[in-house]
Design a protein around this motif. Structure first.
Motif, mmCIF file in Angstrom:
data_model
loop_
_atom_site.group_PDB
_atom_site.id
_atom_site.type_symbol
_atom_site.label_atom_id
_atom_site.label_comp_id
_atom_site.label_asym_id
_atom_site.label_seq_id
_atom_site.Cartn_x
_atom_site.Cartn_y
_atom_site.Cartn_z
ATOM 1 N N LEU A 196 2.804 -10.622 6.879
ATOM 2 C CA LEU A 196 3.070 -9.592 5.875
ATOM 3 C C LEU A 196 1.913 -9.593 4.872
ATOM 4 C CD1 LEU A 196 4.919 -7.504 4.455
ATOM 5 C CD2 LEU A 196 5.952 -9.430 3.210
ATOM 6 N N ARG A 197 1.215 -8.518 4.799
ATOM 7 C CA ARG A 197 0.069 -8.460 3.879
ATOM 8 C C ARG A 197 0.537 -8.088 2.468
ATOM 9 N NH1 ARG A 197 -5.950 -6.497 5.072
ATOM 10 N NH2 ARG A 197 -5.827 -8.603 5.912
ATOM 11 N N LYS A 198 0.120 -8.883 1.501
ATOM 12 C CA LYS A 198 0.402 -8.608 0.089
ATOM 13 C C LYS A 198 -0.911 -8.574 -0.692
ATOM 14 C CE LYS A 198 5.090 -10.453 -0.376
ATOM 15 N NZ LYS A 198 5.970 -11.356 -1.176
ATOM 16 N N HIS A 222 -3.699 -0.481 -2.465
ATOM 17 C CA HIS A 222 -2.394 -1.016 -2.093
ATOM 18 C C HIS A 222 -1.850 -1.966 -3.162
ATOM 19 C CE1 HIS A 222 -3.326 0.732 1.775
ATOM 20 N NE2 HIS A 222 -2.093 0.432 2.214
ATOM 21 N N ASP A 223 -2.339 -1.841 -4.380
ATOM 22 C CA ASP A 223 -1.759 -2.607 -5.485
ATOM 23 C C ASP A 223 -0.266 -2.280 -5.552
ATOM 24 O OD1 ASP A 223 -0.883 -2.934 -8.427
ATOM 25 O OD2 ASP A 223 -2.859 -3.876 -8.458
ATOM 26 N N PRO A 224 0.582 -3.278 -5.797
ATOM 27 C CA PRO A 224 2.032 -3.044 -5.818
ATOM 28 C C PRO A 224 2.448 -1.921 -6.768
ATOM 29 C CG PRO A 224 1.568 -5.386 -5.865
ATOM 30 C CD PRO A 224 0.255 -4.688 -6.013
ATOM 31 N N LYS A 273 5.900 -14.743 7.352
ATOM 32 C CA LYS A 273 7.277 -14.459 6.982
ATOM 33 C C LYS A 273 8.188 -15.675 7.153
ATOM 34 C CE LYS A 273 7.070 -9.561 8.267
ATOM 35 N NZ LYS A 273 7.639 -8.527 9.163
ATOM 36 N N TYR A 312 -2.671 -9.096 -4.337
ATOM 37 C CA TYR A 312 -2.531 -9.745 -5.640
ATOM 38 C C TYR A 312 -3.805 -9.512 -6.445
ATOM 39 C CZ TYR A 312 1.403 -12.248 -3.566
ATOM 40 O OH TYR A 312 2.588 -12.569 -2.962
ATOM 41 N N TYR A 361 1.730 -9.801 -11.000
ATOM 42 C CA TYR A 361 1.026 -9.456 -9.766
ATOM 43 C C TYR A 361 -0.137 -10.409 -9.491
ATOM 44 C CZ TYR A 361 3.679 -5.292 -10.847
ATOM 45 O OH TYR A 361 4.710 -4.437 -11.167
ATOM 46 N N ASP A 392 -2.375 -12.530 3.629
ATOM 47 C CA ASP A 392 -1.404 -12.381 4.714
ATOM 48 C C ASP A 392 -0.384 -13.496 4.587
ATOM 49 O OD1 ASP A 392 -2.562 -10.131 5.838
ATOM 50 O OD2 ASP A 392 -4.011 -11.325 6.973
#
Length: 848
Positions: A811-813, A763-765, A795, A815, A831, A792
């Motif tokens: 919202l999971r991001k 799930h890397d951007p 928001k 990095y 990133y 996580d």
């Protein structure tokens, strides 16, 4: 009557007078003395003659079967299919030995008829022939009227050799030696052996010695296939190989040929019908046509042949202890059979593609080659080269390079320079002006399973000289990025427990030993990259960092095992400067001298061959005239890396061709290919070294004098054209490279090189960073990715969530993290987890 008695008495008295008696005794004494003197002179002359002859015979060499055997014979070069591709000889060794049973009876009899008609009846000396020659000599006032038997001629040619015959004494001396040795020779061997040796030694014009070579030269056939007419042509040459040459003087040869046919008829060697058939044969027209074809097809030795000769010379010296002279004599006059590794079909493909102008960048130019010798106004000898022409151009601001748009422009500049020298009082003795098409090319193709060189190209354009500049074997060039695989990634995988998944940060970096910045060929930095990616995309910084971990010393050891002989280890010059290739810049191909195409291809062939290195060989064996094998190049090879290492490198280099810097080299035939590109500083040299499951090949393109230019990937396209045509010509089944049993797979994250974490690494951007990678058994990673982190975000606050943040607000991001001390901005920077996220969490939702 009384008168007569008185007269008689007076005569008696006169004769009996004391004075007259003394006179009579004196006359008798003188007669006797003169007779004694004459006898003494005869005896003395005889003694002197015997002494003279004895002195000559004491200085006459011994005769033996070995001494009459011709020493100079043509060396044959054969390709891998046994076809003769080249004949090597010097001016006195252009012969091929053939036994008497292979020489037609008509040819034997033709020579006997014209040279020694009583050959089978004398004991080495033909007294009738000598008598005939003596009287003919008196008539013609010449002592050179023949009379030598075939046995004598053989002795003269093969034992006595060239001796002075300017004076009558010298000619008599030679004849005495000939006759003495001829008598001895006939005692120790047969007429058949004498005739065989003679027919293999006789000079038959056009640089040919012996009937087999002459038959090939004049009739393009083996001596065993000669007709009666053709046999008499050869026999007619012997009297004077220049004036009786059937090519340049056919009328002279024809007249002598008729004489031979008549004698053969008279001696009952041939019938009347055979005689008539031979007389009516238009043999000279046939000779002219054959000669025209041979002249049209003449070429200098190929680049392959040149390299082959030098390798055989080297091995004769290295393995058999020959000195330089003996080695070259063996090759050019030893009658060797050199069985080369050349595949003529592959060589033809390589020659055609590399000489096609369409396969080169637009704007092909020429380089000026120049030399002049002469004397200055003081009479001192002077010499000049193209470098002096360049200095002249710079001084007068009319150019800064010896590269010209065309041949005419180059020659005009040479004339200007020559004219300037003459104005300054230089008298020209010799001047040489030539041009060489640019850019140039070299290519080597090797069967990696054996190390046998199948084809070799040392340049493009017309090759007019033997042992001229061979860009495949005789010049060194900087290898550029082709060296990355060999100098560091190979030892990294083979002994440093690194893998294709090992990651380095592509970020600003300087060489540790010099502090000089390392530059990528592309702008910017790509961040965390695996060794596979570094190979695929030819990444300089990752390469330099890998070299630092491998160490230059270890890299140098591996390169030595791979057969490189041009590398330098701490060389000190006369002026005290020290050079060494044992440094970090070796990772990028920065060498003191560079490498040859042949050795670079040999090194890559070891990777293609599963890690077993064979010294590139241009021959399989060298056999002498007796059939004894002098040299044999076959070997089992040397394992220089693990089989698993070779496979991993191959798989990475397949990506170079599929999607990396070597895409123009991808084969249209569908045959898998692996390889590595290389471009040097200032765009001087362009390389592609690669291989299929069958062949390894390297192409270099560049100017002979370092000149910047753009290849436009033409060097890779040439590689592709040649290899595709080989697949078609050899009808090679498409197959992949074999995989060893000790290779395993694992799903890894390409940013960490560790085991991929599902739901994070994918799930890397920028997209999934999970790849399936090959590993040697025992090197597969065991730890999960620690570069990617999942955060996580609340928001509402925009900060990392805590336990109190509502799930529907999360919202999971994904990095990445970079180690402390990481430098510069890379593709990963945007990133990277923000510093605030490390220090702070959501403050809107307070955990209970």
């Amino acid at each position: 009557m009384n008168f007569n008695k008185q007269k008689s008495k007076q005569k008696k008295d006169t004769l009996s007078s004391p004075k007259l008696r003394r006179s009579s005794h004196l006359t008798l004494f003188f007669y006797k003395y003169a007779l004694v003197v004459i006898i003494a002179l005869i005896v003395t002359a005889a003694g002197l003659s015997i002494g003279f002859i004895r002195g000559i015979l004491n200085n006459t060499p011994d005769v033996s079967l070995d001494s009459i055997h011709s020493k100079g014979f043509i060396t044959m070069i054969y390709d891998k299919d046994g076809k003769v591709t080249r004949k090597l000889s010097t001016s006195d060794s252009n012969r091929v030995y053939v036994s008497l049973d292979k020489i037609p009876a008509n040819l034997q009899n033709a020579f006997i008829s014209i040279e020694d008609v009583r050959f089978y009846n004398h004991n080495g000396i033909d007294m009738r022939g000598i008598a005939r020659s003596f009287f003919l000599g008196l008539k013609e006032k010449s002592l050179d009227q023949g009379g030598s038997t075939i046995t004598q001629q053989l002795v003269k040619n093969n034992i006595l050799g060239i001796q002075p015959e300017k004076t009558t004494i010298e000619r008599i001396e030679r004849k005495i030696k000939e006759q003495s040795l001829a008598l001895e020779l006939e005692k120790i061997t047969s007429k058949q052996k004498i005739l065989e040796e003679y027919l293999n030694a006789i000079n038959l014009g056009e640089g040919t010695l012996g009937v087999q070579t002459a038959s090939q030269k004049y009739f393009n056939k083996d001596v065993s296939d000669l007709t009666l007419s053709e046999c008499t042509v050869l026999a007619g040459i012997t009297k004077n190989p220049t004036r009786m040459n059937p090519i340049t003087h056919p009328n002279n040869n024809a007249a002598r040929r008729m004489s031979i046919l008549k004698i053969m008829l008279e001696e009952h060697y041939i019938t009347k019908s055979e005689y008539s058939e031979a007389v009516n044969d238009n043999v000279y027209e046939r000779i002219q046509k054959i000669n025209a074809r041979q002249q049209k097809n003449y070429t200098a030795n190929s680049y392959f042949d040149d390299a082959l000769i030098l390798q055989v010379v080297h091995d004769l010296k290295d393995k058999l202890g020959y000195d330089e002279t003996k080695a070259y004599n063996a090759i050019y006059s030893g009658g060797l059979k050199i069985y080369s590794t050349q595949d003529s079909k592959i060589q033809k493909i390589a020659d055609k593609v590399t000489n096609d102008p369409k396969n080169y960048p637009a704007g092909t130019k020429v380089a000026l080659s120049y030399s002049l010798t002469g004397t200055d106004k003081n009479g001192k000898e002077v010499s000049y080269s193209e470098n002096d022409v360049l200095s002249y151009m710079k001084k007068h601001k009319i150019g800064t390079s010896l590269i010209f748009a065309d041949k005419s422009s180059a020659e005009n500049m040479a004339r200007k320079f020559s004219k300037s020298l003459k104005k300054n009082g230089v008298s020209v003795i010799n001047e040489q002006v030539s041009t060489v098409i640019q850019p140039q090319i070299s290519m080597t193709i090797i069967d990696q399973r054996t190390g046998q060189v199948e084809a070799l190209v040392g340049g493009r354009g017309v090759k007019s000289e033997n042992l001229s500049l061979n860009r495949a074997t005789g010049t060194t060039r900087q290898p550029g990025s082709t060296f990355k695989v060999l100098s560091k990634f190979l030892p990294a995988l083979d002994m440093k427990n690194m893998t294709l998944a090992t990651v380095y940060d592509d970020a600003p970096y300087e060489y540790l030993d010099t502090g000089r910045p390392v530059r990528n060929y592309y702008r910017g930095y790509r961040g965390f990259s695996t060794i596979r990616e570094a190979i695929t995309n030819s990444m300089n910084i990752v390469s330099a960092k890998t070299m630092a971990d491998v160490t230059p010393e270890v890299a140098y050891e591996y390169l030595q095992k791979l057969g490189f002989t041009t590398l330098v280890d701490n060389k000190t010059t006369a002026d005290g400067k020290t050079f060494s290739d044992v440094n970090q810049s070796m990772a990028l191909g920065g060498l003191t001298y560079g490498v040859t195409n042949l050795e670079l291809t040999g090194a890559f062939s070891a990777v293609a061959n599963g890690g077993t290195y064979h010294r590139p060989s241009l021959y399989t064996k060298v056999v002498d005239q007796t059939g004894k094998v002098l040299l044999n190049s076959s070997s089992s090879g040397t394992l220089v890396m693990k089989e698993s290492t070779a496979f991993l490198l191959t798989d990475a280099m397949k990506d170079v061709v599929k999607k990396g810097t070597g895409k123009p080299a991808a084969l249209s035939s569908g045959m898998p290919a692996a390889g590595k590109t290389g471009t040097t500083t200032s765009d001087y040299d362009y390389w592609f070294s690669g291989y299929t499951p069958y062949h390894t090949a390297s192409v270099w393109m560049g100017y002979d004098r370092n000149t910047s230019f753009s290849s436009g990937s033409q060097h890779e396209k040439i590689w592709k054209l040649v290899m595709d045509q080989i697949v078609k010509e050899k009808n090679e089944p498409v197959k992949d490279f074999s995989k060893p049993n000790n290779i395993v797979k694992a799903r890894i994250c390409t940013k960490s090189g560790k085991l991929a974490v599902k739901g994070i690494c994918d799930h890397d951007p920028r997209g999934s960073m999970i790849k399936t990678e090959y590993f040697a058994l025992g090197t597969k990673p065991t730890k999960p990715c620690d570069i990617h982190v999942a955060v996580d975000i609340c928001k509402e606050s925009g900060y990392p969530a805590n336990n109190a943040c509502p799930e529907n607000q999360l919202l999971r991001k994904i990095y990445i993290t970079r180690p402390k001390g990481s430098r510069g901005i890379t593709d990963d920077t945007q990133y990277q987890i923000p510093d605030l996220y490390v220090k702070y969490m959501c403050g809107l939702h307070i955990p209970e």
